[in-house]
Design a protein around this motif. Structure first.
Motif, PDB file in Angstrom:
ATOM      1  N   VAL A 120       0.834  -1.203   0.000  1.00 37.12           N
ATOM      2  CA  VAL A 120       0.000   0.000   0.000  1.00 37.12           C
ATOM      3  C   VAL A 120       0.866   1.251   0.000  1.00 37.12           C
ATOM      4  N   ALA A 121       1.856   1.293   0.887  1.00 34.08           N
ATOM      5  CA  ALA A 121       2.744   2.460   0.951  1.00 34.08           C
ATOM      6  C   ALA A 121       3.556   2.604  -0.329  1.00 34.08           C
ATOM      7  N   GLY A 122       3.976   1.484  -0.914  1.00 32.08           N
ATOM      8  CA  GLY A 122       4.759   1.552  -2.141  1.00 32.08           C
ATOM      9  C   GLY A 122       3.976   2.135  -3.300  1.00 32.08           C
ATOM     10  N   LEU A 123       2.725   1.728  -3.442  1.00 32.48           N
ATOM     11  CA  LEU A 123       1.903   2.239  -4.528  1.00 32.48           C
ATOM     12  C   LEU A 123       1.550   3.708  -4.326  1.00 32.48           C
ATOM     13  N   LEU A 124       1.169   4.062  -3.111  1.00 31.33           N
ATOM     14  CA  LEU A 124       0.794   5.453  -2.855  1.00 31.33           C
ATOM     15  C   LEU A 124       2.003   6.370  -2.974  1.00 31.33           C
ATOM     16  N   GLY A 125       3.163   5.903  -2.554  1.00 25.52           N
ATOM     17  CA  GLY A 125       4.360   6.719  -2.687  1.00 25.52           C
ATOM     18  C   GLY A 125       4.732   6.944  -4.137  1.00 25.52           C
ATOM     19  N   ALA A 126       4.587   5.915  -4.968  1.00 19.11           N
ATOM     20  CA  ALA A 126       4.922   6.045  -6.385  1.00 19.11           C
ATOM     21  C   ALA A 126       3.948   6.963  -7.111  1.00 19.11           C
ATOM     22  N   ALA A 127       2.706   7.032  -6.632  1.00 18.61           N
ATOM     23  CA  ALA A 127       1.700   7.887  -7.279  1.00 18.61           C
ATOM     24  C   ALA A 127       1.915   9.354  -6.970  1.00 18.61           C
ATOM     25  N   GLY A 128       2.534   9.670  -5.844  1.00 20.01           N
ATOM     26  CA  GLY A 128       2.716  11.069  -5.480  1.00 20.01           C
ATOM     27  C   GLY A 128       1.387  11.763  -5.270  1.00 20.01           C
TER      28      GLY A 128
ATOM     29  N   ALA B 216     -11.495   8.984  12.266  1.00 14.58           N
ATOM     30  CA  ALA B 216     -11.875   7.648  11.795  1.00 14.58           C
ATOM     31  C   ALA B 216     -10.833   7.106  10.818  1.00 14.58           C
ATOM     32  N   GLU B 217     -10.726   5.788  10.769  1.00 13.26           N
ATOM     33  CA  GLU B 217      -9.828   5.149   9.830  1.00 13.26           C
ATOM     34  C   GLU B 217     -10.367   5.301   8.410  1.00 13.26           C
ATOM     35  N   PRO B 218      -9.474   5.369   7.402  1.00 10.09           N
ATOM     36  CA  PRO B 218      -9.947   5.439   6.012  1.00 10.09           C
ATOM     37  C   PRO B 218     -10.843   4.251   5.689  1.00 10.09           C
ATOM     38  N   SER B 219     -11.927   4.504   4.986  1.00  9.77           N
ATOM     39  CA  SER B 219     -12.853   3.431   4.648  1.00  9.77           C
ATOM     40  C   SER B 219     -13.618   3.794   3.392  1.00  9.77           C
TER      41      SER B 219
ATOM     42  N   THR C  30      -5.172  10.244  -4.071  1.00 12.24           N
ATOM     43  CA  THR C  30      -5.274  10.398  -5.516  1.00 12.24           C
ATOM     44  C   THR C  30      -6.270   9.362  -6.025  1.00 12.24           C
ATOM     45  N   PRO C  31      -6.753   9.480  -7.268  1.00 11.14           N
ATOM     46  CA  PRO C  31      -7.714   8.502  -7.775  1.00 11.14           C
ATOM     47  C   PRO C  31      -7.134   7.089  -7.835  1.00 11.14           C
ATOM     48  N   VAL C  32      -8.001   6.121  -7.611  1.00 11.20           N
ATOM     49  CA  VAL C  32      -7.632   4.700  -7.664  1.00 11.20           C
ATOM     50  C   VAL C  32      -8.604   3.992  -8.593  1.00 11.20           C
ATOM     51  N   ILE C  33      -8.062   3.192  -9.512  1.00 12.17           N
ATOM     52  CA  ILE C  33      -8.899   2.413 -10.428  1.00 12.17           C
ATOM     53  C   ILE C  33      -8.731   0.940 -10.101  1.00 12.17           C
ATOM     54  N   VAL C  34      -9.820   0.289  -9.729  1.00 14.16           N
ATOM     55  CA  VAL C  34      -9.830  -1.162  -9.538  1.00 14.16           C
ATOM     56  C   VAL C  34     -10.235  -1.775 -10.869  1.00 14.16           C
ATOM     57  N   VAL C  35      -9.306  -2.545 -11.457  1.00 12.37           N
ATOM     58  CA  VAL C  35      -9.508  -3.062 -12.812  1.00 12.37           C
ATOM     59  C   VAL C  35     -10.292  -4.359 -12.731  1.00 12.37           C
ATOM     60  N   ARG C  36     -11.555  -4.293 -13.142  1.00  8.01           N
ATOM     61  CA  ARG C  36     -12.444  -5.438 -13.115  1.00  8.01           C
ATOM     62  C   ARG C  36     -12.997  -5.698 -14.515  1.00  8.01           C
ATOM     63  N   GLY C  37     -13.683  -6.823 -14.674  1.00 10.63           N
ATOM     64  CA  GLY C  37     -14.415  -7.093 -15.899  1.00 10.63           C
ATOM     65  C   GLY C  37     -13.578  -7.758 -16.973  1.00 10.63           C
ATOM     66  N   ASP C  38     -14.208  -7.946 -18.121  1.00  6.82           N
ATOM     67  CA  ASP C  38     -13.577  -8.549 -19.290  1.00  6.82           C
ATOM     68  C   ASP C  38     -12.808  -7.467 -20.036  1.00  6.82           C
ATOM     69  N   HIS C  39     -11.475  -7.511 -19.918  1.00  5.51           N
ATOM     70  CA  HIS C  39     -10.662  -6.435 -20.487  1.00  5.51           C
ATOM     71  C   HIS C  39     -10.506  -6.547 -22.001  1.00  5.51           C
ATOM     72  N   GLU C  40     -10.964  -7.632 -22.575  1.00  3.08           N
ATOM     73  CA  GLU C  40     -10.852  -7.817 -24.016  1.00  3.08           C
ATOM     74  C   GLU C  40     -12.148  -7.486 -24.748  1.00  3.08           C
ATOM     75  N   ARG C  41     -13.198  -7.123 -24.011  1.00  2.00           N
ATOM     76  CA  ARG C  41     -14.480  -6.849 -24.665  1.00  2.00           C
ATOM     77  C   ARG C  41     -14.396  -5.544 -25.460  1.00  2.00           C
TER      78      ARG C  41
ATOM     79  N   GLY D  92      -5.589  -3.903  -2.473  1.00  2.00           N
ATOM     80  CA  GLY D  92      -6.495  -3.069  -3.250  1.00  2.00           C
ATOM     81  C   GLY D  92      -7.453  -2.293  -2.366  1.00  2.00           C
ATOM     82  N   LEU D  93      -7.982  -2.939  -1.335  1.00  2.00           N
ATOM     83  CA  LEU D  93      -8.887  -2.257  -0.416  1.00  2.00           C
ATOM     84  C   LEU D  93      -8.174  -1.142   0.331  1.00  2.00           C
ATOM     85  N   GLY D  94      -6.950  -1.428   0.789  1.00  2.00           N
ATOM     86  CA  GLY D  94      -6.194  -0.416   1.516  1.00  2.00           C
ATOM     87  C   GLY D  94      -5.879   0.790   0.659  1.00  2.00           C
ATOM     88  N   VAL D  95      -5.517   0.557  -0.599  1.00  2.00           N
ATOM     89  CA  VAL D  95      -5.212   1.667  -1.505  1.00  2.00           C
ATOM     90  C   VAL D  95      -6.471   2.464  -1.816  1.00  2.00           C
ATOM     91  N   ALA D  96      -7.557   1.775  -2.154  1.00  2.00           N
ATOM     92  CA  ALA D  96      -8.794   2.454  -2.531  1.00  2.00           C
ATOM     93  C   ALA D  96      -9.360   3.280  -1.381  1.00  2.00           C
TER      94      ALA D  96
END
Length: 319
Positions: free
Chosen positions: A99-107, A268-271, A140-151, A131-135
């Protein structure tokens, strides 16, 4: 509404987590396509967590972890460049936990993309703890990549609108639609059950509430059109007894759902809220969560991120 209040946002670089899971590989390719649409760079991040591991692992083990991480990043970068040869791709081997690595890289301005299931996941429907911790905690914005990526692309980006306060992030949803060369469909769910037993319990009052919701949506759409006058912006009010259910069904026919993350109470904790939680676990397309107060602007390459892995600072021989 005035265009002096709403500004056309600049979409930042894409940061995507790489952990060797199939979901992460799919997320990396989707993130590469998103970076290409934006005209931005892609950062591949593998969080080796060597800071924590150093307390119990020997130097040889730490070195092996680093080497495996570099190999994973290189293999993923090769796969991305095979599809997007002109895309600027950097590799970040972070010494922090994921979580810290991803958020740090995003700036402050990057967008984080994560797969819908990590290596520790139990079900294809469940988002991993990273993914839950980052979201929940990102500024900054977070995109959870779901679904059929080839559609095939649907030509639609959906903004899940709750009320007039969402105007602060709606230009970002419009910017996503513009990058996707798609229409922006603004969807608000009017759930009549939320008014049962309230002061709006009479049918005439309920009709008035519905008309007010439609008026608010049209006003919000007008505000977005001031920023993107050439874009197709379609406000729509859906009725139903389950807001998450309506939005999940809508996700079958759109390329991306964008929604705001509610403000948390002091101390409160992030949620995540109930609707966001349901979407990132069950939507049929990627879901973008925009944190409260996020301001987009000229990122200047977003050089404020944690890019220690770009220079391979992990390879300095320190445990």
């Amino acid at each position: 509404m005035s265009s002096e209040i709403l500004a056309r946002p600049v979409l930042g670089d894409i940061v995507v987590g790489v952990d060797g899971s199939p979901a992460a590989r799919a997320a990396a390719l989707w993130a590469a396509a998103e970076a290409d649409r934006r005209g931005r760079s892609l950062r591949l991040v593998h969080a080796a967590d060597t800071d924590r591991r150093a307390f119990w692992a020997d130097t040889e083990t730490i070195r092996a972890v680093r080497d495996a991480g570099r190999d994973l990043l290189t293999g993923t970068a090769d796969g991305v460049r095979a599809r997007f040869p002109d895309l600027a791709v950097t590799q970040v081997l972070s010494r922090h936990e994921p979580v810290a690595g991803l958020l740090g890289a995003a700036g402050r301005h990057g967008t984080v993309a994560v797969g819908s299931r990590g290596l520790g996941g139990f079900s294809a429907l469940m988002l991993g703890s990273v993914g839950l911790g980052v979201a929940a905690g990102a500024e900054t914005p977070v995109i959870v990549v779901r679904g059929d990526h080839e559609r095939p692309e649907t030509g639609s980006v959906t903004a899940a609108v709750h009320d007039a306060a969402d105007l602060d992030w709606l230009p970002l949803a419009a910017a996503e639609a513009d990058a996707h060369k798609a229409a922006l469909r603004m969807v608000s769910v009017w759930n009549v059950l939320t008014h049962v037993g309230s002061v709006a319990s009479m049918l005439d009052d309920l009709d008035a509430v519905a008309r007010q919701r439609v008026h608010e949506m049209r006003t919000l759409a007008d505000g977005v059109r001031e920023v993107y006058p050439r874009s197709v912006v379609v406000p729509h009010v859906e009725t139903g007894t389950s807001t998450p259910g309506v939005l999940i069904e809508s996700s079958r026919n759109t390329d991306l759902i964008v929604m705001g993350r509610g403000r948390r109470s002091l101390g409160a904790e992030p949620s995540l809220g109930r609707v966001a939680h349901a979407l990132i676990h069950h939507a049929h397309c990627p879901v973008e969560i925009v944190p409260p107060g996020f301001v987009t602007g000229d990122t200047d390459g977003d050089r404020d991120g944690d890019t220690d892995g770009d220079r391979d600072a992990e390879g300095d021989g320190k445990p």
